[in-house]
Scaffold this active site. Structure first.
Site, PDB file in Angstrom:
ATOM      1  N   HIS A 187       0.838  -1.199   0.000  1.00 25.63           N
ATOM      2  CA  HIS A 187       0.000   0.000   0.000  1.00 25.63           C
ATOM      3  C   HIS A 187       0.873   1.249   0.000  1.00 25.63           C
ATOM      4  O   HIS A 187       1.900   1.317   0.689  1.00 25.63           O
ATOM      5  CB  HIS A 187      -0.924   0.014   1.217  1.00 25.63           C
ATOM      6  N   HIS A 188       0.437   2.246  -0.786  1.00 19.96           N
ATOM      7  CA  HIS A 188       1.223   3.474  -0.923  1.00 19.96           C
ATOM      8  C   HIS A 188       1.291   4.256   0.390  1.00 19.96           C
ATOM      9  O   HIS A 188       2.172   5.106   0.578  1.00 19.96           O
ATOM     10  CB  HIS A 188       0.617   4.361  -2.021  1.00 19.96           C
ATOM     11  N   ALA A 189       0.395   3.985   1.340  1.00 19.28           N
ATOM     12  CA  ALA A 189       0.483   4.624   2.646  1.00 19.28           C
ATOM     13  C   ALA A 189       1.719   4.163   3.408  1.00 19.28           C
ATOM     14  O   ALA A 189       2.208   4.868   4.294  1.00 19.28           O
ATOM     15  CB  ALA A 189      -0.770   4.320   3.471  1.00 19.28           C
ATOM     16  N   ASN A 240       5.730   8.130   3.061  1.00 18.09           N
ATOM     17  CA  ASN A 240       6.049   8.924   1.878  1.00 18.09           C
ATOM     18  C   ASN A 240       6.757  10.214   2.261  1.00 18.09           C
ATOM     19  O   ASN A 240       6.317  10.938   3.152  1.00 18.09           O
ATOM     20  CB  ASN A 240       4.765   9.261   1.115  1.00 18.09           C
TER      21      ASN A 240
END
Length: 509
Positions: free
Chosen positions: A139-141, A311
């Protein structure tokens, strides 16, 4: 910023990224790797990655950002799966399988990642029989491109026979906090948020002043080329995906800079993608008259944040030069435009841009994301860019997993949202460069054709660069031949005429 990817999650837009990694088991003990060997290898190295055993816990009503908690119910065999391609097991079948896996959302009640081991790649051209692949989803989180590289390092070794980490695994599960505890934390954070907003506003002022100063001194300019046209890729997407890509020789990729020595490899990649979109949309009679633009993520991760989750990225807008057919002219245009965007981003401060996201309440982000999707606003509103081009450097040396050598990082998978139906990843590994893309299947039903457009665009740029390199010696020779014959040189000064010699002797006397 991590929370924004949670807020944007929907059945049509799962917010995970990943890759397709192809391995050759010939270097492993006995020349083969079993699925249980892979499970044992990953299990022995999990302490090297903070991502793998942490799950998200959302606050009721999204009144605060989610929290990361060490999952007390972690089950490695849930996260690592095993499938095989149907025969003959060629490249297209691998892409279809990867697209199907990538289209399925992750279970956010567990640590948000999955690895699928794919066997049966015997007909994939360029790889020996017996190879297998990993299709990864994270997941990009939890990660961006650079922290994803750290995850890769945790799951690979530099030699095929490297042992497990010498330090014992000190990981401990945590209790999942209840709704009352989470609401209490959200109340404290809500009280502090106005103060944080004031701090961010104060930090943003130097960036605004820098932009104004740069515009006045003409260090950069606000150009209409930064305004994207409306394209077929910028509308509401379906839940279906296609993935494809091309592999290039890294040395040849770098040699294209002979057209413009000051250009970076990233400029070359953007020019290749711009040329591919020019060809693809021209064939559809759908090419915009003005240039398409791409959002190019910029890592602002410092050296001491290398192993951190989440990120740390800002972004700049990069015009692609899709309106220019000539490859050399397109590269020159891309170089000038990216320099302009970099100067603007530097003046504003890439790190400051990420600070703004830290004070956006999740409730409003989630509400806005759901409204954008349900009302199909992507059909009605202009998007700030047409596509994404993200550059992720890979290892410069061969690495190994379970003793098997990683042969290729040929495909990278990226998340899409409404209004963004096509995204690209540029990556490198050892002596290869890759440009891969993820697209909505309804928007791009012919990914093989767009993949060929990438190849054709690259070959046009390479041919133009070779022509410049080949003509350089001829130009130098013709310039030398065209120089004036009467121009005196040092050797000729020694053969003086008698009168000149006589004058020289008198001056000496």
């Amino acid at each position: 910023m991590d929370s924004s990817f949670v807020a944007m999650e929907s059945p049509n837009s799962p917010m995970h990224i990943g890759s397709v990694l192809i391995y050759n088991p010939a270097t492993a003990p006995g020349g083969f790797v079993r699925f249980k060997d892979i499970l044992q290898f990953i299990g022995s190295r999990m302490q090297l990655s903070r991502t793998m055993r942490q799950r998200l816990v959302r606050v009721p009503f999204d009144l605060d950002y989610p929290y990361w908690v060490e999952d007390p119910d972690f089950d490695l065999e849930y996260h690592v799966r095993h499938v095989a391609l149907p025969k003959p097991g060629d490249w297209r079948q691998l892409c279809i399988q990867a697209a199907r896996i990538h289209a399925r959302p992750l279970d956010l009640n567990r640590p948000p990642w999955e690895f699928t081991v794919v066997e049966g790649l015997d007909a994939v051209e360029g790889y020996p029989p017996g190879c297998f692949a990993f299709v990864t989803k994270v997941h990009h989180a939890a990660i961006d491109g650079m922290s994803g590289i750290d995850l890769m390092e945790a799951l690979h070794t530099l030699t095929p026979d490297a042992g497990p980490p010498s330090k014992p695994d000190s990981w401990k599960p945590e209790k999942i906090p209840g709704p009352v505890e989470l609401l209490g934390k959200s109340y404290v954070n809500a009280l502090l948020n106005p103060l944080k907003q004031a701090q961010v506003a104060a930090k943003a002022l130097p960036g605004v002043a820098g932009v104004i100063k740069g515009l006045v001194s003409r260090d950069f300019k606000l150009s209409t080329d930064l305004v994207p046209p409306r394209t077929r890729f910028n509308r509401t997407i379906s839940p279906h995906r296609v993935v494809e890509g091309r592999t290039f020789d890294l040395a040849q990729f770098k040699s294209i800079r002979a057209l413009l020595p000051e250009a970076k490899v990233n400029d070359v990649a953007i020019a290749v993608i711009g040329g591919a979109l020019h060809k693809y949309l021209s064939a559809k009679n759908d090419l915009p008259k003005t240039t398409m633009t791409a959002m190019a993520p910029i890592s602002v991760r410092s050296s001491n944040e290398k192993g951190d989750m989440g990120n740390q990225v800002a972004a700049m807008i990069a015009p692609l030069g899709t309106h220019i057919a000539d490859p050399a002219e397109r590269l020159a245009y891309v170089y000038s435009q990216t320099n302009n965007s970099k100067a603007m981003t530097n003046a504003l401060g890439a790190r400051r841009m990420t600070e703004v996201s830290k004070v956006n309440p999740l409730f409003y982000m989630a509400l806005g994301a759901q409204l954008f999707s349900r009302v199909s606003l992507a059909h009605r509103l202009a998007m700030p860019f047409n596509t994404v081009v993200t550059n992720v450097p890979g290892p410069p040396v061969h690495i190994y997993s379970s003793g098997a050598r990683l042969e290729s990082m040929s495909l990278s998978l990226i998340c899409l949202t409404d209004g963004l139906g096509l995204a690209h990843v540029v990556q490198s590994y050892v002596d290869e460069a890759y440009i891969s893309f993820t697209a909505c299947r309804n928007i791009m039903p012919d990914p093989e054709f767009y993949s060929q457009c990438l190849q054709d665009s690259f070959e046009e740029l390479l041919a133009a660069a070779k022509a410049v390199t080949a003509s350089a010696p001829e130009k130098a020779a013709s310039k030398k031949a065209a120089s004036p014959a009467s121009k005196p040189t040092k050797p000729k000064a020694k053969t003086a005429t008698p009168k000149i010699a006589e004058r020289k002797s008198k001056r000496k006397a």
